[in-house]
Design a protein around this motif. Structure first.
Motif, mmCIF file in Angstrom:
data_model
loop_
_atom_site.group_PDB
_atom_site.id
_atom_site.type_symbol
_atom_site.label_atom_id
_atom_site.label_comp_id
_atom_site.label_asym_id
_atom_site.label_seq_id
_atom_site.Cartn_x
_atom_site.Cartn_y
_atom_site.Cartn_z
ATOM 1 N N PRO A 185 0.744 -0.962 0.337
ATOM 2 C CA PRO A 185 0.009 -0.233 0.106
ATOM 3 C C PRO A 185 0.578 1.381 0.286
ATOM 4 O O PRO A 185 2.155 0.506 0.601
ATOM 5 N N PRO A 186 0.648 2.477 -0.664
ATOM 6 C CA PRO A 186 1.314 3.240 -0.007
ATOM 7 C C PRO A 186 1.647 4.146 0.900
ATOM 8 O O PRO A 186 0.314 4.368 1.697
ATOM 9 N N GLN A 187 2.651 4.370 1.063
ATOM 10 C CA GLN A 187 3.145 5.426 2.405
ATOM 11 C C GLN A 187 2.643 6.570 2.209
ATOM 12 O O GLN A 187 3.128 7.321 1.568
ATOM 13 N N GLY A 188 2.360 7.335 3.737
ATOM 14 C CA GLY A 188 2.731 8.753 3.846
ATOM 15 C C GLY A 188 1.510 8.957 4.275
ATOM 16 O O GLY A 188 -0.062 8.128 4.148
ATOM 17 N N PRO A 189 0.642 10.221 4.623
ATOM 18 C CA PRO A 189 -0.496 10.459 4.584
ATOM 19 C C PRO A 189 -0.801 10.743 3.337
ATOM 20 O O PRO A 189 -0.926 10.211 2.166
ATOM 21 N N PRO A 190 -2.414 10.361 3.469
ATOM 22 C CA PRO A 190 -3.229 9.983 2.399
ATOM 23 C C PRO A 190 -3.410 11.938 0.811
ATOM 24 O O PRO A 190 -3.117 12.681 2.292
ATOM 25 N N ALA A 191 -3.529 11.893 0.433
ATOM 26 C CA ALA A 191 -4.106 12.869 -0.519
ATOM 27 C C ALA A 191 -4.775 13.712 -0.844
ATOM 28 O O ALA A 191 -6.100 13.173 -0.360
ATOM 29 N N ALA A 192 -4.378 15.005 -0.161
ATOM 30 C CA ALA A 192 -5.617 15.841 -0.572
ATOM 31 C C ALA A 192 -6.935 15.513 -1.629
ATOM 32 O O ALA A 192 -6.063 16.127 -2.866
ATOM 33 N N PRO A 193 -7.644 16.482 -1.355
ATOM 34 C CA PRO A 193 -8.926 15.257 -2.138
ATOM 35 C C PRO A 193 -8.843 16.987 -3.019
ATOM 36 O O PRO A 193 -8.109 18.113 -2.859
ATOM 37 N N PRO A 194 -9.089 17.254 -4.294
ATOM 38 C CA PRO A 194 -8.910 17.975 -5.261
ATOM 39 C C PRO A 194 -9.342 19.717 -4.363
ATOM 40 O O PRO A 194 -10.776 19.487 -4.572
ATOM 41 N N VAL A 195 -9.137 20.427 -5.039
ATOM 42 C CA VAL A 195 -9.530 21.724 -5.238
ATOM 43 C C VAL A 195 -10.519 22.614 -6.282
ATOM 44 O O VAL A 195 -10.304 22.363 -7.104
ATOM 45 N N ILE A 196 -11.906 22.635 -5.895
ATOM 46 C CA ILE A 196 -12.903 22.645 -7.034
ATOM 47 C C ILE A 196 -13.412 24.144 -6.583
ATOM 48 O O ILE A 196 -13.531 25.129 -5.825
#
Length: 211
Positions: A185-196
């Motif tokens: 699985p990917p390491q580190g914090p989850p990616a932030a959702p894109p800004v709309i």
């Protein structure tokens, strides 16, 4: 300038109908004849000569038991019909009345063989469709169409060599899909959702009008 006469290619030996060896008695007779042929072989230091002798021994043991495969222009032509064709060829220049009679018999037999062949093909297709054997159905239809699609089955291992057996091929596909789908699985914090970005003018909920 001296021209040399082109050498004629050696005639290929006729293909033998090895299906006759499916019979247990004929297979036993073939094994006995082959054993006798091998017992008469003399040792040779030349590998090519030894290979040639072994090939000739196998052919000499097979020829008396397996007749040559006769060429057919259509798959539904029977052996009996081919026998009549050979007899007609001999009678053409000797006995013309016999030739005409054989010609008529061959036409009737070929018509009967053709109808029986296609009836059997239709029956096999219906049986395959009822049993949901779509692979058999597709293979039969592809064979009847006369079209074949060549596939490249050269699969390399991880070390760069080619697979040699079905087991190695399946193992290589397993390794490929394991590496494709099974990973950490990917390491580190989850990616932030894109800004709309919202539109500058808010949309109205009122009923639209023509103005």
């Amino acid at each position: 300038m001296k021209l040399h006469r082109a050498k004629r290619a050696a005639a290929k030996p006729p293909q033998l109908d090895c299906r006759q060896l499916a019979n247990a008695d004929r297979r036993q007779e073939f094994q006995l004849a082959l054993s006798n042929q091998f017992a008469q072989l003399a040792d040779s230091e030349d590998v090519d000569e030894e290979e040639q002798k072994i090939a000739e021994a196998i052919i000499d043991s097979t020829c008396p038991l397996c007749p040559p495969i006769r060429r057919r222009t259509q798959p539904w032509i029977s052996e009996k019909c081919l026998d009549l064709v050979g007899e007609r060829k001999k009678a053409k220049l000797v006995y013309f009345e016999r030739y005409r009679q054989l010609n008529w018999d061959i036409r009737r037999m070929m018509k009967r063989d053709r109808e029986a062949f296609w009836d059997q093909v239709a029956h096999d297709l219906e049986e395959a469709a009822l049993r949901h054997e779509y692979r058999t159905l597709y293979r039969t239809l592809r064979g009847l169409s006369g079209k074949s699609k060549s596939t490249n089955d050269n699969i390399k291992k991880a070390d760069g060599t080619f697979v040699r057996s079905t087991a190695e091929r399946l193992q290589r596909w397993k390794e490929f899909f394991d590496g494709l789908y099974n990973h950490d699985p990917p390491q580190g914090p989850p990616a932030a959702p894109p800004v709309i970005d919202l539109p500058p003018t808010p949309m109205s909920d009122a009923e639209p009008t023509l103005k």
